[in-house]
Enzyme design. Structure first.
Site, PDB file in Angstrom:
ATOM      1  CG  HIS A   1       1.340  -7.785 -12.759  1.00 45.53           C
ATOM      2  ND1 HIS A   1       2.484  -8.502 -12.487  1.00 45.53           N
ATOM      3  CD2 HIS A   1       1.361  -7.546 -14.100  1.00 45.53           C
ATOM      4  CE1 HIS A   1       3.168  -8.697 -13.610  1.00 45.53           C
ATOM      5  NE2 HIS A   1       2.507  -8.114 -14.593  1.00 45.53           N
TER       6      HIS A   1
ATOM      7  CB  THR B   1       5.466   6.297   5.896  1.00 36.02           C
ATOM      8  OG1 THR B   1       4.228   5.815   6.451  1.00 36.02           O
ATOM      9  CG2 THR B   1       6.355   6.851   6.992  1.00 36.02           C
TER      10      THR B   1
ATOM     11  CB  CYS C   1      -0.074   9.357   5.631  1.00 33.75           C
ATOM     12  SG  CYS C   1       0.558   7.692   5.357  1.00 33.75           S
TER      13      CYS C   1
ATOM     14  CG  ASP D   1      -1.394  12.125   7.576  1.00 34.18           C
ATOM     15  OD1 ASP D   1      -0.658  12.570   6.659  1.00 34.18           O
ATOM     16  OD2 ASP D   1      -0.983  11.308   8.427  1.00 34.18           O
TER      17      ASP D   1
ATOM     18  CG  HIS E   1      -2.131 -10.599 -13.395  1.00 34.28           C
ATOM     19  ND1 HIS E   1      -1.164 -10.914 -12.471  1.00 34.28           N
ATOM     20  CD2 HIS E   1      -1.481 -10.360 -14.561  1.00 34.28           C
ATOM     21  CE1 HIS E   1       0.025 -10.844 -13.041  1.00 34.28           C
ATOM     22  NE2 HIS E   1      -0.137 -10.520 -14.307  1.00 34.28           N
TER      23      HIS E   1
HETATM   24  C1  RB5 Z   1       1.910  11.118  11.119  1.00 30.64           C
HETATM   25  O1  RB5 Z   1       2.893  11.640  11.945  1.00 30.64           O
HETATM   26  C2  RB5 Z   1       2.379   9.832  10.467  1.00 30.64           C
HETATM   27  O2  RB5 Z   1       2.440   8.814  11.416  1.00 30.64           O
HETATM   28  C3  RB5 Z   1       1.472   9.464   9.337  1.00 30.64           C
HETATM   29  O3  RB5 Z   1       1.453  10.495   8.412  1.00 30.64           O
HETATM   30  C4  RB5 Z   1       1.840   8.244   8.523  1.00 30.64           C
HETATM   31  O4  RB5 Z   1       3.167   8.284   8.142  1.00 30.64           O
HETATM   32  C5  RB5 Z   1       1.463   6.943   9.089  1.00 30.64           C
HETATM   33  O5  RB5 Z   1       1.659   5.899   8.464  1.00 30.64           O
END
Ligand code: RB5
Length: 152
Positions: free
Chosen positions: A102, A71, A69, A12, A138
């Protein structure tokens, strides 16, 4: 180690810059890949991209996915909703190795706002080069997850 792995990659807006760095790495290493977007830093919705990559893996078009993304968490949650996807959020190389060895993970997720480019490259390197151990304990554990997803 095999270089013929086909990799689907997407991000994203929060992962866009790190995705470009990882695409550079994939090019340098001669991996076959397809970029499923997004293609700029305009705000988008990460599940749309997680589902594009997840679908491309479960339909057999691509073997592995990389989703980035802000995080790595949202991409991981969304991708793991797809039957057959084992997405692994990794921000260190030990987890990257374990995710493959694993868990036989088929998707790597990372956060573009969490780690730097150098570490992300190392994580991708280890993750892509590590094979599933094929150890029975596993296999049994992964089968339990697969069974749980089947209709009763
Ligand atoms: C976008 O602002 C952010 O929420 C997205 O990139 C991500 O971190 C969501 O988990």
């Amino acid at each position: 180690m095999s270089k013929v792995k086909r990799i689907a990659i997407a991000s994203d807006h929060g992962g866009y810059e790190l995705k470009n760095e990882i695409i550079n790495y994939l090019k340098e290493m001669d991996y076959i890949y397809k970029d499923f977007g997004s293609y700029d830093t305009q705000t988008v919705h990460y599940p749309d991209y997680a589902f594009k990559v997840g679908d491309a893996i479960v339909n057999g078009e691509y073997q592995y996915g990389i989703l980035i993304c802000g995080t790595g968490i949202g991409m991981s949650i969304a991708a793991n909703k797809i039957k057959g996807i084992r997405a692994s959020l990794c921000h260190d190389t030990f987890s990257a190795r374990m995710a493959r060895e694993h868990n036989n993970a088929n998707v790597l997720t990372m956060g573009g706002r969490v780690i730097g480019r150098g570490l992300a490259r190392e994580i991708v390197k280890v993750w892509l080069l590590t094979e599933f151990s094929q150890e029975s304990r596993h296999i049994i554990r992964l089968q339990k997850i697969t069974d749980m997803q089947k209709p009763c």
